[in-house]
Design a protein around this motif. Structure first.
Motif, PDB file in Angstrom:
ATOM      1  N   ALA A   2       3.969  -4.756  -6.358  1.00  0.00           N
ATOM      2  CA  ALA A   2       5.186  -5.279  -5.709  1.00  0.00           C
ATOM      3  C   ALA A   2       6.090  -5.946  -6.740  1.00  0.00           C
ATOM      4  O   ALA A   2       7.312  -5.805  -6.703  1.00  0.00           O
ATOM      5  CB  ALA A   2       4.805  -6.274  -4.611  1.00  0.00           C
ATOM      6  N   LYS A   3       5.471  -6.639  -7.674  1.00  0.00           N
ATOM      7  CA  LYS A   3       6.253  -7.315  -8.727  1.00  0.00           C
ATOM      8  C   LYS A   3       6.953  -6.263  -9.592  1.00  0.00           C
ATOM      9  O   LYS A   3       8.134  -6.377  -9.907  1.00  0.00           O
ATOM     10  CB  LYS A   3       5.323  -8.194  -9.563  1.00  0.00           C
ATOM     11  N   GLU A   4       6.189  -5.231  -9.941  1.00  0.00           N
ATOM     12  CA  GLU A   4       6.763  -4.162 -10.775  1.00  0.00           C
ATOM     13  C   GLU A   4       7.921  -3.461 -10.054  1.00  0.00           C
ATOM     14  O   GLU A   4       8.885  -3.019 -10.689  1.00  0.00           O
ATOM     15  CB  GLU A   4       5.655  -3.145 -11.110  1.00  0.00           C
ATOM     16  N   THR A  23       0.037  -7.470   1.067  1.00  0.00           N
ATOM     17  CA  THR A  23      -0.994  -6.821   0.240  1.00  0.00           C
ATOM     18  C   THR A  23      -2.050  -6.255   1.200  1.00  0.00           C
ATOM     19  O   THR A  23      -1.785  -5.274   1.862  1.00  0.00           O
ATOM     20  CB  THR A  23      -1.574  -7.808  -0.796  1.00  0.00           C
ATOM     21  N   LEU A  24      -3.216  -6.863   1.258  1.00  0.00           N
ATOM     22  CA  LEU A  24      -4.168  -6.450   2.293  1.00  0.00           C
ATOM     23  C   LEU A  24      -3.922  -7.327   3.515  1.00  0.00           C
ATOM     24  O   LEU A  24      -3.410  -8.429   3.393  1.00  0.00           O
ATOM     25  CB  LEU A  24      -5.607  -6.635   1.804  1.00  0.00           C
ATOM     26  N   ILE A  80      -4.600  -8.531  -5.746  1.00  0.00           N
ATOM     27  CA  ILE A  80      -3.849  -8.807  -6.984  1.00  0.00           C
ATOM     28  C   ILE A  80      -3.176  -7.518  -7.484  1.00  0.00           C
ATOM     29  O   ILE A  80      -2.015  -7.518  -7.892  1.00  0.00           O
ATOM     30  CB  ILE A  80      -4.775  -9.400  -8.077  1.00  0.00           C
ATOM     31  N   ARG A  81      -3.923  -6.415  -7.416  1.00  0.00           N
ATOM     32  CA  ARG A  81      -3.359  -5.139  -7.873  1.00  0.00           C
ATOM     33  C   ARG A  81      -2.130  -4.758  -7.035  1.00  0.00           C
ATOM     34  O   ARG A  81      -1.092  -4.359  -7.560  1.00  0.00           O
ATOM     35  CB  ARG A  81      -4.438  -4.044  -7.780  1.00  0.00           C
ATOM     36  N   LEU A  97       0.824  -1.222   0.000  1.00  0.00           N
ATOM     37  CA  LEU A  97       0.000   0.000   0.000  1.00  0.00           C
ATOM     38  C   LEU A  97       0.853   1.265   0.000  1.00  0.00           C
ATOM     39  O   LEU A  97       0.374   2.348  -0.336  1.00  0.00           O
ATOM     40  CB  LEU A  97      -0.921   0.013   1.237  1.00  0.00           C
ATOM     41  N   GLY A  98       2.113   1.149   0.388  1.00  0.00           N
ATOM     42  CA  GLY A  98       3.022   2.300   0.368  1.00  0.00           C
ATOM     43  C   GLY A  98       3.356   2.768  -1.040  1.00  0.00           C
ATOM     44  O   GLY A  98       3.890   3.867  -1.215  1.00  0.00           O
TER      45      GLY A  98
END
Ligand code: C5P
Length: 242
Positions: A154-156, A123-124, A148-149, A92-93
Motif C-alpha cells: 500500500a505504501k509503494e 491489510t488482513l 506488514i507485506r 490484497l487487490g
C-alpha cells in the motif's frame, strides 16, 4: 469545547439514513468523522454522504474496494465525486490496483478541482485466522508478516495509510513511520463492554501508540448518555494528542 475532535470516528453502524443523520447532528459538537460501511450505504444509497456533509460531518467511506484495477480506479473516482474525505481498498487487490485507484483519483481531483480523498488500505481482516490464511489462501507463516507485506504494498502504491488493529499498531508504526495515517478500530474504553471484539485497546493506549484515528461504534451508540461517553473518551485521549 471549541472544536469537534479530529481523532475520533463514529462507526455509523445503523440501518437507516435517518438514524445516521440523527447521530451526526447529535455528536457533531464532539466528533468530526463518521464511518459509513456497506450496511448503511446499501440501505440508504449514496445520498447519505451528502446528508452527513450537510449535517456537519466528514465521511470515511468504508466499502473496502477489491476488484480489477480499472474497476477500483472508477469506484475511487465516484467516491471522490461524492466528496468523501476518506475511503478504503483491500491491499490484497495488489499494487497495480491500488496505484490505479490513487492515480485516477489524483487526476480527477486536478481536473475537477475537488479535494483528493485520503485512500487507506485494509491489510488482513481481524476475522482472518492464521489457519484460514494458511489453508484457504495458501499463505503460511505469521499473520503479522502478511499484514506488514500488504501494508508495504500500500505504501509503494502511494496510499495514505492503513486500517490496523491496536495489536499491530506499534509494529506498523515502527515499520512505516509517522508520516503515514493509522486508523484503529477495536477500541474499548476501560469502562465499556467488549461486545464481539476480541483484541481491544483503550482510547488512551491506542493514541499513546500513535493512532491517528480511533473508530468507535457500540460503546457510543449503545451508551445511556452518548454525549457524556464521548466527552469522557475525549478527556481520556486529550493528553495523548500532540
Ligand atoms: O462497535 P465497534 O466499536 O466494535 O465498531 C467497530 C467498527 O469498526 C465496525 O464498523 C467494524 O466493522 C469496524 N472494523 C473493526 N475491525 C476491523 C475493521 C473494521 O471492528 N479490523
Amino acid at each position: 469545547m471549541s472544536q469537534p475532535n479530529e481523532h475520533l470516528m463514529l462507526a455509523l453502524d445503523v440501518d437507516s439514513g435517518l438514524k445516521a443523520v440523527e447521530w451526526v447532528k447529535r455528536l457533531k459538537p464532539f466528533i468530526s468523522w463518521y464511518k459509513v460501511g456497506s450496511r448503511l450505504f446499501l440501505a440508504e444509497g449514496p445520498h447519505i454522504i451528502d446528508h452527513i456533509h450537510k449535517s456537519g460531518g466528514k465521511v470515511f467511506l468504508d466499502l473496502k474496494f477489491y476488484d480489477i484495477p480499472n474497476t477500483v480506479a472508477q469506484a475511487g473516482v465516484e467516491a471522490s465525486r461524492m466528496g468523501v474525505e476518506m475511503f478504503n481498498v483491500h491491499a490484497l487487490g495488489g499494487i497495480e490496483m491500488m496505484k490505479a485507484c490513487r492515480e485516477a483519483c489524483a487526476d480527477f481531483s486536478i481536473q475537477q478541482h475537488v479535494p483528493l480523498p485520503r485512500i487507506l488500505a485494509v491489510t488482513l481482516l481481524t476475522s482472518h485466522s492464521k489457519i484460514m490464511v494458511e489453508k484457504e489462501m495458501g499463505l503460511p507463516g505469521p499473520l503479522l508478516l502478511h499484514s506488514i507485506r500488504l501494508a508495504r504494498m500500500a505504501k509503494e502504491a502511494g496510499l495514505d495509510g492503513i486500517i490496523t488493529s491496536a495489536l499491530e499498531l506499534p509494529v506498523m508504526k515502527k515499520e512505516f513511520g509517522s508520516d503515514w495515517r493509522y486508523i484503529v478500530p477495536g477500541i474499548r474504553p476501560s469502562w465499556s463492554d467488549h461486545n464481539d471484539q476480541k483484541r481491544v485497546e483503550t482510547p488512551q493506549e491506542a493514541m499513546a501508540q500513535g493512532a491517528d484515528f480511533l473508530v468507535i461504534g457500540r460503546p457510543i451508540l449503545t451508551a445511556q448518555n452518548p454525549e457524556e461517553t464521548v466527552q469522557k473518551i475525549i478527556l481520556e485521549i486529550s493528553p495523548k494528542i500532540v
